[in-house]
Design a protein around this motif. Structure first.
Motif, short mmCIF file in Angstrom:
data_model
loop_
_atom_site.label_atom_id
_atom_site.label_comp_id
_atom_site.label_asym_id
_atom_site.label_seq_id
_atom_site.Cartn_x
_atom_site.Cartn_y
_atom_site.Cartn_z
N GLU A 133 0.85 -1.19 0.00
CA GLU A 133 0.00 0.00 0.00
C GLU A 133 0.89 1.24 0.00
O GLU A 133 1.71 1.43 0.91
CB GLU A 133 -0.91 -0.01 1.23
N THR A 134 0.73 2.07 -1.04
CA THR A 134 1.49 3.30 -1.18
C THR A 134 0.51 4.47 -1.18
O THR A 134 -0.70 4.26 -1.32
CB THR A 134 2.30 3.31 -2.50
N PRO A 135 1.01 5.70 -1.06
CA PRO A 135 0.11 6.85 -1.15
C PRO A 135 -0.60 6.95 -2.50
O PRO A 135 -1.62 7.63 -2.62
CB PRO A 135 1.05 8.05 -0.93
N TRP A 136 -0.08 6.28 -3.52
CA TRP A 136 -0.64 6.33 -4.87
C TRP A 136 -1.47 5.10 -5.21
O TRP A 136 -1.93 4.95 -6.31
CB TRP A 136 0.48 6.50 -5.89
N GLY A 137 -1.66 4.20 -4.25
CA GLY A 137 -2.44 3.00 -4.49
C GLY A 137 -1.64 1.74 -4.17
O GLY A 137 -0.54 1.81 -3.63
N ILE A 138 -2.21 0.61 -4.54
CA ILE A 138 -1.59 -0.69 -4.27
C ILE A 138 -0.66 -1.07 -5.41
O ILE A 138 -1.03 -0.98 -6.59
CB ILE A 138 -2.68 -1.79 -4.12
N VAL A 139 0.55 -1.50 -5.06
CA VAL A 139 1.50 -2.06 -6.02
C VAL A 139 1.66 -3.53 -5.65
O VAL A 139 1.86 -3.85 -4.47
CB VAL A 139 2.87 -1.35 -5.94
N THR A 140 1.54 -4.41 -6.63
CA THR A 140 1.62 -5.85 -6.38
C THR A 140 2.88 -6.41 -7.02
O THR A 140 3.20 -6.08 -8.17
CB THR A 140 0.38 -6.57 -6.93
N SER A 141 3.57 -7.25 -6.27
CA SER A 141 4.77 -7.92 -6.76
C SER A 141 4.63 -9.41 -6.54
O SER A 141 4.08 -9.85 -5.53
CB SER A 141 6.00 -7.40 -6.00
N VAL A 142 5.14 -10.19 -7.49
CA VAL A 142 5.21 -11.64 -7.32
C VAL A 142 6.69 -11.98 -7.21
O VAL A 142 7.47 -11.74 -8.14
CB VAL A 142 4.56 -12.38 -8.50
N ILE A 143 7.09 -12.50 -6.04
CA ILE A 143 8.48 -12.86 -5.79
C ILE A 143 8.52 -14.28 -5.23
O ILE A 143 7.49 -14.82 -4.82
CB ILE A 143 9.17 -11.87 -4.82
#
Length: 71
Positions: free
Chosen positions: A31-41
């Motif tokens: 969760e960032t101030p600009w929305g959700i960023v999703t990563s697959v690691i």
């Protein structure tokens, strides 16, 4: 460990909101101030970085890849 320099310009500070663990790979929602960023690691990386809900991280976005750096 601290990051001294990196060539990735798109960096988004945030907190881990959700982790969906799999046997080999896991999905990390930041969760960032600009929305959700999703990563697959890899799940191994989740364990080695000791990522958990609420961890402060930086999502590093380059092309179609999103990397995670723990703060």
């Amino acid at each position: 460990m601290s990051i001294q320099a990196i060539n990735v310009r798109n960096q988004f500070r945030g907190k881990i909101k959700e982790i969906i663990r799999g046997d080999v790979v896991s999905e990390i929602d930041v969760e960032t101030p600009w929305g959700i960023v999703t990563s697959v690691i890899t799940t191994r990386s989740v364990d080695q970085l000791e990522l958990a809900i609420g961890s402060d991280v930086v999502a590093l976005v380059k092309s179609t890849e999103v990397s995670i750096a723990k703060l």
